[in-house]
Design a protein around this motif. Structure first.
Motif, mmCIF file in Angstrom:
data_model
loop_
_atom_site.group_PDB
_atom_site.id
_atom_site.type_symbol
_atom_site.label_atom_id
_atom_site.label_comp_id
_atom_site.label_asym_id
_atom_site.label_seq_id
_atom_site.Cartn_x
_atom_site.Cartn_y
_atom_site.Cartn_z
ATOM 1 N N THR A 24 11.073 51.373 16.786
ATOM 2 C CA THR A 24 11.978 50.263 17.231
ATOM 3 C C THR A 24 11.458 48.816 16.701
ATOM 4 O O THR A 24 10.283 48.651 16.622
ATOM 5 C CB THR A 24 12.320 50.228 18.593
ATOM 6 N N LEU A 25 12.276 48.041 16.416
ATOM 7 C CA LEU A 25 12.028 46.588 15.892
ATOM 8 C C LEU A 25 11.787 45.830 16.957
ATOM 9 O O LEU A 25 12.873 45.650 17.966
ATOM 10 C CB LEU A 25 12.597 45.932 14.902
ATOM 11 N N VAL A 26 10.837 45.158 17.589
ATOM 12 C CA VAL A 26 10.923 44.099 18.760
ATOM 13 C C VAL A 26 11.387 42.985 18.026
ATOM 14 O O VAL A 26 12.022 42.257 18.835
ATOM 15 C CB VAL A 26 9.277 44.199 19.291
ATOM 16 N N VAL A 27 11.099 42.394 16.940
ATOM 17 C CA VAL A 27 11.329 41.372 16.207
ATOM 18 C C VAL A 27 12.128 41.728 15.093
ATOM 19 O O VAL A 27 11.814 42.420 14.128
ATOM 20 C CB VAL A 27 10.539 40.265 15.955
ATOM 21 N N LEU A 43 13.291 30.510 24.089
ATOM 22 C CA LEU A 43 13.840 30.784 25.363
ATOM 23 C C LEU A 43 14.527 32.172 25.093
ATOM 24 O O LEU A 43 15.362 32.736 24.334
ATOM 25 C CB LEU A 43 15.028 29.900 25.708
ATOM 26 N N GLY A 44 14.433 33.018 26.188
ATOM 27 C CA GLY A 44 14.961 34.478 26.401
ATOM 28 C C GLY A 44 14.656 35.043 27.544
ATOM 29 O O GLY A 44 13.635 35.112 28.210
ATOM 30 N N PRO A 45 15.287 36.448 27.763
ATOM 31 C CA PRO A 45 14.820 37.196 28.927
ATOM 32 C C PRO A 45 13.567 37.871 28.472
ATOM 33 O O PRO A 45 13.225 38.023 27.441
ATOM 34 C CB PRO A 45 16.032 38.096 29.088
ATOM 35 N N SER A 46 12.864 38.577 29.404
ATOM 36 C CA SER A 46 11.659 39.422 29.113
ATOM 37 C C SER A 46 12.208 40.478 28.062
ATOM 38 O O SER A 46 13.181 41.265 28.184
ATOM 39 C CB SER A 46 11.008 39.723 30.186
ATOM 40 N N GLY A 47 11.394 40.665 27.256
ATOM 41 C CA GLY A 47 11.476 41.790 26.167
ATOM 42 C C GLY A 47 12.337 41.487 25.040
ATOM 43 O O GLY A 47 12.854 42.210 24.115
ATOM 44 N N SER A 48 12.666 40.234 24.850
ATOM 45 C CA SER A 48 13.636 39.753 23.905
ATOM 46 C C SER A 48 12.732 39.371 22.457
ATOM 47 O O SER A 48 13.390 39.012 21.575
ATOM 48 C CB SER A 48 14.289 38.422 24.264
ATOM 49 N N GLY A 49 11.421 39.446 22.582
ATOM 50 C CA GLY A 49 10.615 39.232 21.274
ATOM 51 C C GLY A 49 10.006 37.973 21.284
ATOM 52 O O GLY A 49 9.611 37.485 20.206
ATOM 53 N N LYS A 50 10.261 36.861 22.325
ATOM 54 C CA LYS A 50 9.826 35.552 22.120
ATOM 55 C C LYS A 50 8.091 35.350 22.037
ATOM 56 O O LYS A 50 7.626 34.822 21.264
ATOM 57 C CB LYS A 50 10.462 34.626 23.177
ATOM 58 N N LEU A 54 5.317 34.412 19.203
ATOM 59 C CA LEU A 54 4.490 33.323 19.776
ATOM 60 C C LEU A 54 2.914 33.974 19.304
ATOM 61 O O LEU A 54 2.080 33.294 18.706
ATOM 62 C CB LEU A 54 4.173 33.022 21.064
ATOM 63 N N MET A 55 2.632 35.482 19.519
ATOM 64 C CA MET A 55 1.294 35.850 19.599
ATOM 65 C C MET A 55 1.351 36.050 17.754
ATOM 66 O O MET A 55 0.145 35.913 17.454
ATOM 67 C CB MET A 55 1.457 37.226 20.113
ATOM 68 N N MET A 56 2.305 36.259 17.102
ATOM 69 C CA MET A 56 2.166 36.482 15.658
ATOM 70 C C MET A 56 1.658 35.123 15.249
ATOM 71 O O MET A 56 1.013 35.040 14.342
ATOM 72 C CB MET A 56 3.347 36.972 15.245
ATOM 73 N N LEU A 57 2.244 34.020 15.570
ATOM 74 C CA LEU A 57 1.935 32.654 15.143
ATOM 75 C C LEU A 57 0.553 32.302 15.620
ATOM 76 O O LEU A 57 -0.090 31.544 14.722
ATOM 77 C CB LEU A 57 2.955 31.814 15.755
ATOM 78 N N ARG A 211 14.687 21.303 20.087
ATOM 79 C CA ARG A 211 15.497 22.500 19.764
ATOM 80 C C ARG A 211 15.014 23.612 20.603
ATOM 81 O O ARG A 211 14.047 23.769 20.951
ATOM 82 C CB ARG A 211 15.631 22.743 18.301
ATOM 83 N N VAL A 212 16.211 24.438 20.707
ATOM 84 C CA VAL A 212 15.886 25.619 21.711
ATOM 85 C C VAL A 212 16.321 26.761 20.947
ATOM 86 O O VAL A 212 17.551 26.760 20.407
ATOM 87 C CB VAL A 212 16.716 25.617 23.190
ATOM 88 N N ALA A 213 15.487 27.772 20.598
ATOM 89 C CA ALA A 213 15.815 28.975 20.001
ATOM 90 C C ALA A 213 16.191 30.232 21.082
ATOM 91 O O ALA A 213 15.031 30.576 21.811
ATOM 92 C CB ALA A 213 14.866 29.562 19.096
ATOM 93 N N VAL A 214 17.221 30.426 21.122
ATOM 94 C CA VAL A 214 17.577 31.581 22.333
ATOM 95 C C VAL A 214 17.443 33.088 21.663
ATOM 96 O O VAL A 214 18.100 33.283 20.582
ATOM 97 C CB VAL A 214 18.863 31.275 22.840
ATOM 98 N N PHE A 215 16.568 33.781 22.311
ATOM 99 C CA PHE A 215 16.127 35.108 21.918
ATOM 100 C C PHE A 215 16.885 36.142 22.722
ATOM 101 O O PHE A 215 16.879 35.837 23.918
ATOM 102 C CB PHE A 215 14.757 35.213 22.019
#
Lengths: 367, 416
Positions: A24-27, A43-50, A54-57, A211-215
């Motif tokens: 499965t793809l998380v992102v 911004l997003g619910p838990s498990g949305s990949g946000k 951040l961890m990849m960045l 700006r907000v990115a909704v995940f």
């Protein structure tokens, strides 16, 4: 909805995908360009990949596919300690065996900085968060808010151009959280740093961000400034996730030139603004913010469409009154009224006519 | 301010302190009753035996009871006094009593600890004690010229007092010469210091190898997801549930010259058939087997310290610019110190007193002090010396504990 990545961003996610198990793809196909000096919130619910983004960045996770660029340079293969990114963690991650001063000294020591220069920088960073007198304390001797300030100072002390924050205010109480939001915003503006901020608190996202990115579900659902996000959500998820929202299910009866005629479940026809709806006959959810609903004829905006409603209950909330109505067969339609001096006090069982401007009724996908 | 000076009282006028004490009496009594069985158990099975043992290392009344006349003579004559007729008369009287009470063997054994080969002197003399006539000096020297040995008299003098430090001296390879000064024993007879040294050295080495092996295991245990780490934990604990004897003998099977490892090495052509490696019945065997047996005692305290360390500490260090080695050395390692200290202390103390494994796989040069204590308990029956050796061991461990408290602090100890 994703915006195309441009090369001129300070931080660029270019077709980034991430999978942990190969199934499965998380992102899923993340394209995002963050400008220099911008305050961007994921911004997003838990498990949305946000958090994964951040961890990849930060370099603690590797992108399965795609490219992450920092200041034009591909950093996919750069280890975390060479990225020069400041990071504030959810639990602060202050080193418990070191004093506050030693915590702040650590990033400078590993950069081989001289003693006097270190001390000057530490003093400056502590003053910045108004914690100058605490250099010799241990983290355990500090309150949550003070630890938060130290974590912030530590992430800033080595002058990174980019600072990541992973739900930094999650553990604080409401009042302190609001105060810290203000502090972080102030630091962001005075230092001119770029901030990528992760949170699941929409209030936090709206008040702080440029700006907000909704995940959701591994994708960016909408990337927009806070006001646009709140007032013009692009799909049902965003409308639902940000703020309170009334949704009336229906079918598109007619659609042309930025107007749609929607037949509700009880057969009534209302006007709405089509957003991500293309054809007649399509199922839709009409979204209306509770504070844009009006019931007094003299206050009704011109061109408003009115509809019958029955008051089920009124909840007193201090600054506002919150009425739950039965509208077009649905029992959870909410209307908010300001608690002004002359406000009409409704009571359960009253039949009223409510209305709103067609612009405020947005016909969205049925989810 | 007058209120503060007056003692507080309850609503019905009783002093608050008395009311508090009364309300808590029942709870306190019940707590005491619950603790009492354990307290008695510990007292009877732990404090009393150890106290007894320590007492025995300085108290040995065998000779003093068997030879009251000599004891009297030694009391009357200071050390260095001439061994004259009156002394031999006392000896003759005691020899007669020993014959009557059949204590010559025990008394001789006691003197034999200090002066080798003297037990037979006593038994032979006691057998013929009834025929002794004055002058006793000639009569007894006629029986055996050995009775004139000043060392023997020196030993009898010191044995005639039931409270003695002689066993501690002996345990440190020390003795008294005829003038009573403390000197080292003959070089050929020095065994205890060597064994103490070897015990401490091997224990330190075993502690170190345990730490080296346990650290990565504990780290893995602490970072794996719970389902996997539970399985690994069972593997770590498995040796605990197996008999010590089985584990030790399985090492013999593996390590002996005709054993699995040597056979494999020969089969692979790494060593020749006549060049089989001696891996057991020496210090190496002791180190390998004891490291294996004591490993869980190192893993568990380390694990309990590592488990609650969130991964964000190392991540934070990395994001602040530290290489993974620096992050480990300066952030992770210092936080595991309480576990390292606890594990090292535990393993070291256990290793210092370990008995079965070195006895089985230690051979000649892999024996530890505990094996010698067992020898004195079971073979030579010199319990006082065994107690003195054990007492020194206990003292050493307590000193170590004290040192640890000074350097790291006992409150930092985390055993699990």
């Amino acid at each position: 909805m994703t915006t195309a990545a441009t090369d001129d961003g300070f931080v660029v996610f270019d077709r980034v995908q991430k999978s942990y198990d190969g199934e499965t793809l998380v992102v899923k196909d993340l394209n995002l360009s963050i400008g220099k000096g911008e305050f961007l919130t994921m911004l997003g619910p838990s498990g949305s990949g946000k958090t994964t983004c951040l961890m990849m960045l930060a370099g603690f996770e590797t992108a399965t596919n795609g490219e992450i660029r920092l200041d034009g340079r591909n950093i996919n293969m750069v280890p975390p300690h060479k990225r020069g990114i400041g990071m504030v963690f959810q639990n602060y991650a202050l080193f418990p065996h070191m004093t506050v001063g030693e915590n702040l000294s650590f990033p400078l020591e590993v950069r081989g900085m001289g003693r006097s220069e270190r001390e000057a920088k530490i003093a400056r960073a502590l003053d910045m968060v108004q914690m100058g007198a605490f250099a010799n304390r241990r983290p355990a001797q500090l309150s949550g808010g003070q630890q938060q300030r130290i974590a912030l100072a530590r992430a800033l002390v080595f002058d990174p151009a980019l600072v990541l924050m992973d739900e930094p205010l999650g553990a604080l109480d409401k009042q302190l959280r609001e105060h810290m939001q203000f502090e972080i915003k102030r630091l962001h503006e005075s230092l001119g740093i770029t901030v990528v901020y992760v949170t699941h608190d929409q209030g936090e996202a709206l008040t702080m961000s440029d700006r907000v990115a909704v995940f959701n579900d591994g994708r960016i659902q909408q990337l927009a400034p806070p006001d646009e996000l709140y007032e013009r959500p692009q799909n049902s998820f965003v409308a639902q996730f940000i703020g309170e929202n009334n949704k009336l299910p229906g079918t598109i009866e007619e659609i042309h030139e930025g107007r749609a005629l929607v037949r509700l479940a009880n057969g009534e026809l209302i006007d709405a603004t089509p957003v991500n709806i293309q054809a007649r006959g399509q199922q839709t959810l009409v979204s209306i913010r509770p504070e844009r609903v009006e019931f007094k004829p003299e206050m009704m905006p011109p061109g408003a469409h009115t509809i019958d409603a029955e008051v089920l209950e009124v909840i007193y909330m201090g600054d506002i009154l919150r009425a739950r109505l039965r509208v077009a067969g649905s029992d959870d339609f909410v209307m908010k009224m300001r608690n002004t001096l002359g406000q009409t006090r409704l009571s359960g069982g009253t039949r009223i006519r409510i209305g709103w401007h067609p612009q405020d009724a947005r016909a969205l996908d049925p989810m | 301010m007058t209120d503060a000076a007056a003692p507080l009282s309850t609503a019905d006028g009783r002093p608050l302190k008395a009311a508090l004490a009364a309300s808590q009496t029942r709870a306190r009594r019940r707590a005491l009753a619950l603790v009492a069985p354990l307290f008695l158990f510990v007292l009877i099975t732990f404090v009393v035996p150890i106290g007894q043992m320590l007492f025995q290392s300085v108290y040995n009344p065998t000779f003093a009871d068997a030879a009251p006349a000599l004891r009297q003579w030694f009391d009357d004559n200071p050390p260095g006094a001439a061994i004259d007729e009156s002394a031999f008369a006392a000896l003759a009287a005691d020899l007669k009593q020993m014959r009557a009470e059949r204590t010559a063997g025990a008394a001789g054994t006691r003197i034999n600890y200090d002066v080798a080969g003297t037990r037979s002197l006593f038994t032979a003399a006691a057998r013929r004690a009834d025929s002794l006539e004055p002058p006793y000096r000639e009569a007894i020297l006629d029986l055996d010229a050995g009775w004139g040995d000043p060392l023997l008299w020196r030993a009898m003098r010191s044995a005639s007092s039931p409270i003695t430090a002689d066993f501690y001296l002996a345990a440190l390879d020390l003795t008294r010469d005829q003038t009573g000064a403390i000197v080292q024993v003959d070089e050929k007879q020095r065994v205890y210091k060597l064994l103490f040294g070897r015990t401490l050295m091997l224990s330190a080495l075993i502690t170190f190898t345990c730490l080296l092996l346990a650290f990565p295991i504990a780290h893995l245990l602490a970072t794996l997801p719970l389902a996997k780490s539970n399985l690994l934990m069972i593997l770590v604990l498995l040796p605990f549930w197996t008999s010590l004897l089985v584990r030790t003998t399985s090492w013999i099977v593996l390590l002996q010259q005709q054993g699995v490892i040597n056979n494999a090495l020969v089969a692979l052509g790494i060593v020749g058939a006549d060049g089989r490696i001696q891996m057991i019945y020496n210090q190496m065997g002791t180190i390998i087997a004891m490291t294996h047996i004591l490993l869980p005692f190192m893993v568990l305290p380390l694990y309990s310290v590592m488990r609650p360390i969130p991964p964000s500490y190392v991540r934070a260090a990395r994001s602040l610019g530290a290489t993974s080695w620096t992050a480990f050395r300066r952030i992770y390692l210092p936080q595991t110190l309480p576990g390292i200290g606890a594990g090292a202390l535990l393993v070291f103390i256990l290793a210092v007193g370990y008995y079965i494994t070195p006895a089985l796989v230690g051979g000649a040069d892999g024996q530890l002090i505990s094996n010698l204590i067992a020898f004195h308990m079971q073979k030579s029956l010199n319990w006082s010396l065994a107690a003195a050796l054990a007492g020194l061991l206990l003292g050493g461990v307590l000193i170590l504990y004290w040192l640890y408290d000074k350097l790291v602090g006992i409150d930092n100890l985390k055993l699990g």
